[in-house]
Design a protein around this motif. Sequence first.
Motif, PDB file in Angstrom:
ATOM      1  N   UNK A 226       0.827  -1.211   0.000  1.00  0.00           N
ATOM      2  CA  UNK A 226       0.000   0.000   0.000  1.00  0.00           C
ATOM      3  C   UNK A 226       0.861   1.261   0.000  1.00  0.00           C
ATOM      4  N   UNK A 227       2.023   1.225   0.640  1.00  0.00           N
ATOM      5  CA  UNK A 227       2.937   2.370   0.622  1.00  0.00           C
ATOM      6  C   UNK A 227       3.465   2.632  -0.784  1.00  0.00           C
ATOM      7  N   UNK A 228       3.829   1.557  -1.476  1.00  0.00           N
ATOM      8  CA  UNK A 228       4.329   1.684  -2.843  1.00  0.00           C
ATOM      9  C   UNK A 228       3.213   2.197  -3.755  1.00  0.00           C
ATOM     10  N   UNK A 229       2.026   1.641  -3.607  1.00  0.00           N
ATOM     11  CA  UNK A 229       0.892   2.069  -4.408  1.00  0.00           C
ATOM     12  C   UNK A 229       0.557   3.537  -4.133  1.00  0.00           C
TER      13      UNK A 229
ATOM     14  N   UNK B 143      -7.750   7.873   0.030  1.00  0.00           N
ATOM     15  CA  UNK B 143      -8.584   7.497   1.172  1.00  0.00           C
ATOM     16  C   UNK B 143      -8.791   5.978   1.177  1.00  0.00           C
ATOM     17  N   UNK B 144      -9.106   5.447   0.013  1.00  0.00           N
ATOM     18  CA  UNK B 144      -9.358   4.015  -0.120  1.00  0.00           C
ATOM     19  C   UNK B 144      -8.109   3.203   0.200  1.00  0.00           C
ATOM     20  N   UNK B 145      -6.954   3.649  -0.258  1.00  0.00           N
ATOM     21  CA  UNK B 145      -5.705   2.935   0.007  1.00  0.00           C
ATOM     22  C   UNK B 145      -5.337   3.003   1.482  1.00  0.00           C
ATOM     23  N   UNK B 146      -5.488   4.169   2.092  1.00  0.00           N
ATOM     24  CA  UNK B 146      -5.063   4.350   3.480  1.00  0.00           C
ATOM     25  C   UNK B 146      -6.018   3.714   4.488  1.00  0.00           C
TER      26      UNK B 146
ATOM     27  N   UNK C 293      -6.466  18.894   7.792  1.00  0.00           N
ATOM     28  CA  UNK C 293      -7.579  19.050   8.738  1.00  0.00           C
ATOM     29  C   UNK C 293      -8.925  18.835   8.043  1.00  0.00           C
ATOM     30  N   UNK C 294      -8.973  19.120   6.755  1.00  0.00           N
ATOM     31  CA  UNK C 294     -10.222  18.976   6.016  1.00  0.00           C
ATOM     32  C   UNK C 294     -10.524  17.538   5.642  1.00  0.00           C
ATOM     33  N   UNK C 295      -9.498  16.821   5.143  1.00  0.00           N
ATOM     34  CA  UNK C 295      -9.762  15.506   4.572  1.00  0.00           C
ATOM     35  C   UNK C 295      -8.841  14.424   5.121  1.00  0.00           C
ATOM     36  N   UNK C 296      -7.812  14.810   5.831  1.00  0.00           N
ATOM     37  CA  UNK C 296      -6.899  13.823   6.384  1.00  0.00           C
ATOM     38  C   UNK C 296      -5.847  13.348   5.407  1.00  0.00           C
ATOM     39  N   UNK C 297      -5.676  14.053   4.269  1.00  0.00           N
ATOM     40  CA  UNK C 297      -4.665  13.661   3.288  1.00  0.00           C
ATOM     41  C   UNK C 297      -3.703  14.813   3.099  1.00  0.00           C
TER      42      UNK C 297
END
Length: 187
Positions: free
Chosen positions: A3-6, A83-86, A183-187
């Motif tokens: 997931x880190x590589x992706x 979001x989906x990956x994390x 703060x808005x989306x976490x990314x």
Amino acid sequence: MFSDVLYFVLNVLFSLFGIALIIRAWMYAIRLHPFNPYSQAVLRATNWLVSPLRNVIKPSNRLDWPSLIACWLTALVYLLLMWLILTSQFPSGEALARSLVAAVVTMAKWAFNLVLWVTLIQAILSWVNPLAPIMPLLQTLTAPLLDPIRRLLPDLGGLDLSPLVLLVLAQIAIMVLQRFAFTLFGV
């Protein structure tokens, strides 16, 4: 690990494509000649997404709305994939609503990263190889940003500090936007 590589690969791909869309909008705003080889590369790389949007949404006098909306859609897909990956789950309705605004913030981050890199490359080339073939393009892209700063700074003879000021301002904007996006989306 996977997931880190992706995450890394998708971050690079989406960021480069989003930046290409911003360059396309920037070229339209400054009326850069479309037959420039660099312009052609950007147009060809982004045409698959912008052309269908151009059939529905028309550009205005100075704003290439189809390119900007394509960039916003790219940022939105990027955020949802991250979001989906994390989290390994699709975002909730509230997170989806926040992602619409976070996509605009992501576009702004890409734009300020572009300003930072174009200014830095131009500054380095002006010292190392001022006659490089890409210098006229870089000067055309950065002139609308550097000229107002040059008017505000005192004349120091042959020393132009406007690229340094623009680099600092762009980096500050990136830091502020990064904090806001997190703060808005976490990314």
